[in-house]
Design an enzyme around this catalytic site. Structure first.
Site, mmCIF file in Angstrom:
data_model
loop_
_atom_site.group_PDB
_atom_site.id
_atom_site.type_symbol
_atom_site.label_atom_id
_atom_site.label_comp_id
_atom_site.label_asym_id
_atom_site.label_seq_id
_atom_site.Cartn_x
_atom_site.Cartn_y
_atom_site.Cartn_z
ATOM 1 N N ASP A 31 -12.499 -3.304 -4.783
ATOM 2 C CA ASP A 31 -13.390 -2.472 -3.976
ATOM 3 C C ASP A 31 -14.796 -2.603 -4.524
ATOM 4 O O ASP A 31 -14.978 -2.775 -5.740
ATOM 5 C CB ASP A 31 -12.925 -1.013 -4.020
ATOM 6 N N ARG B 27 0.838 -1.213 0.000
ATOM 7 C CA ARG B 27 0.000 0.000 0.000
ATOM 8 C C ARG B 27 0.869 1.258 0.000
ATOM 9 O O ARG B 27 0.607 2.223 -0.727
ATOM 10 C CB ARG B 27 -0.922 -0.040 1.217
ATOM 11 N N TYR C 293 -24.101 4.494 -1.421
ATOM 12 C CA TYR C 293 -22.891 5.313 -1.575
ATOM 13 C C TYR C 293 -23.071 6.372 -2.653
ATOM 14 O O TYR C 293 -22.616 7.514 -2.512
ATOM 15 C CB TYR C 293 -21.697 4.420 -1.920
#
Length: 354
Positions: A77, A40, A154
């Site tokens: 995701d 990451r 969302y």
């Protein structure tokens, strides 16, 4: 077709015999692993990590290099679809995902389109292909997507929410607009998940993270109906094998009976439901996946083994159980505790299988 060295997951999802109960962990590729944090940091940001196939493949495989898990789940995701629709997805530290252009009216829905999985979402398909190649038949690969209702939350809220007032206002005041959005999302998810299968995913999971915030009536109309629409149009056979589908509605334990009729192969169960009760309620219609409270992994190794034993006993003898947490693993968990859990499930579950 590459022969799978370990097909426990696929067998259990179809309620077929296994030697031990298979185990994988939601969010198993993630921040609790120091090697994930290193990648990451190398990527620079979460979005780059998700959209770079080599890096997504690397972190997908990391937990399998540490633990004898029975499945890999693609690192990605759930907001890839709305991002590909042009809503301007970005991530802020401490606040999670946000959209620059939330969906608030009819013109916003009109401007949306079904993304091309090999176009705007090619990076996901390339990651699936890479992971399958690198797994080399070791364990099956799970592909996934968010449910239409969860994606709509969302997209309409502009990010996460605590009270869901904006999306529920649309649902109550403009139900036809909400149905237009959900239908578009269902078609998008179907296309996306079928492309994952074509690229190499061997099982699929629909994450209905926010279905549990709805009333029973609204859940069936605005969440479950669209998951059914997806399931009935998914590719269910590929490479000579069945492609099982798991549905997970967080806080959905009160709806197990209707969920069991949706056409899926397995239901994910969170930790607020008892597996013995869930098994009695769904009968032989579906397999069950779950359902240890993720916080148990902060406890001692002895307590982790005790809880694993309790959950295995709750499901009891027979086929159709995939051991998992009741939600995603938390970032401060010591990876050694995961090793304890996986070993405990594999060892303790033998007595429940012929």
């Amino acid at each position: 077709m590459k022969e799978l060295k370990n097909d426990r997951l696929l067998r259990a999802l179809q309620r077929r015999p296994v030697d031990v109960t298979p185990v994988w962990i939601m969010r198993q590729a993630g921040r609790y692993l120091p090697e994930y944090r290193a990648v990451r940091e190398r990527a620079g940001d979460f979005r780059t990590l998700c959209t770079t196939p080599d890096l997504a493949c690397e972190v997908t495989l990391q937990p399998l290099q540490r633990f004898p898990l029975d499945a890999a789940i693609l690192f990605s995701d759930i907001l890839t679809i709305p991002d590909a629709m042009g809503l301007g997805l970005y991530f802020t530290e401490g606040e999670g995902p946000r959209f620059e252009r939330p969906v608030r009216g009819s013109a916003d829905v009109d401007a949306l389109h079904v993304p091309d999985p090999e176009g705007e979402l090619r990076y996901v398909m390339d990651a699936v292909r890479l992971v399958r190649r690198e797994l080399d038949g070791r364990v099956p690969l799970i592909g996934f997507a968010g449910s239409p209702w969860t994606l709509a939350v969302y997209m309409v809220e502009g990010g996460g929410s605590k009270d869901f007032c904006t999306v529920k206002r649309m649902m109550f005041e403009q139900p036809s607009l909400m149905h237009r959005l959900l239908d578009l999302l269902a078609r998008s998810v179907t296309t996306y998940m079928n492309a994952q299968v074509a690229a190499g995913a061997q099982a699929l999971m629909i994450f209905d993270t926010w279905g549990g915030v709805l009333t029973p009536k609204n859940y069936q109309e605005f969440s479950l109906a669209y998951m059914k629409q997806i399931i009935h149009k998914l590719v269910r056979e590929h490479e000579g094998r069945r492609v099982p589908v798991i549905v997970f509605t967080k806080n959905g334990g009160q709806w197990l009976e209707v969920l069991a009729e949706c056409g899926c192969d397995a239901l994910g169960i969170d930790w607020t439901a008892d597996l013995r009760d869930a098994r009695a309620r769904v009968g032989h219609k579906v397999a069950l996946q779950g359902n240890m409270d993720p916080a148990v992994l902060y406890a001692s190794p002895e307590r982790i083994r005790e809880e694993a034993a309790s959950i295995l006993a709750s499901y009891g003898r027979g086929n159709g159980h995939v051991f998992n947490l009741g939600h995603g693993i938390q970032q401060r968990v010591d990876p050694e505790k995961v090793a304890v859990l996986v070993e405990a499930v594999h060892t303790l579950s033998r007595e429940y299988h012929d």
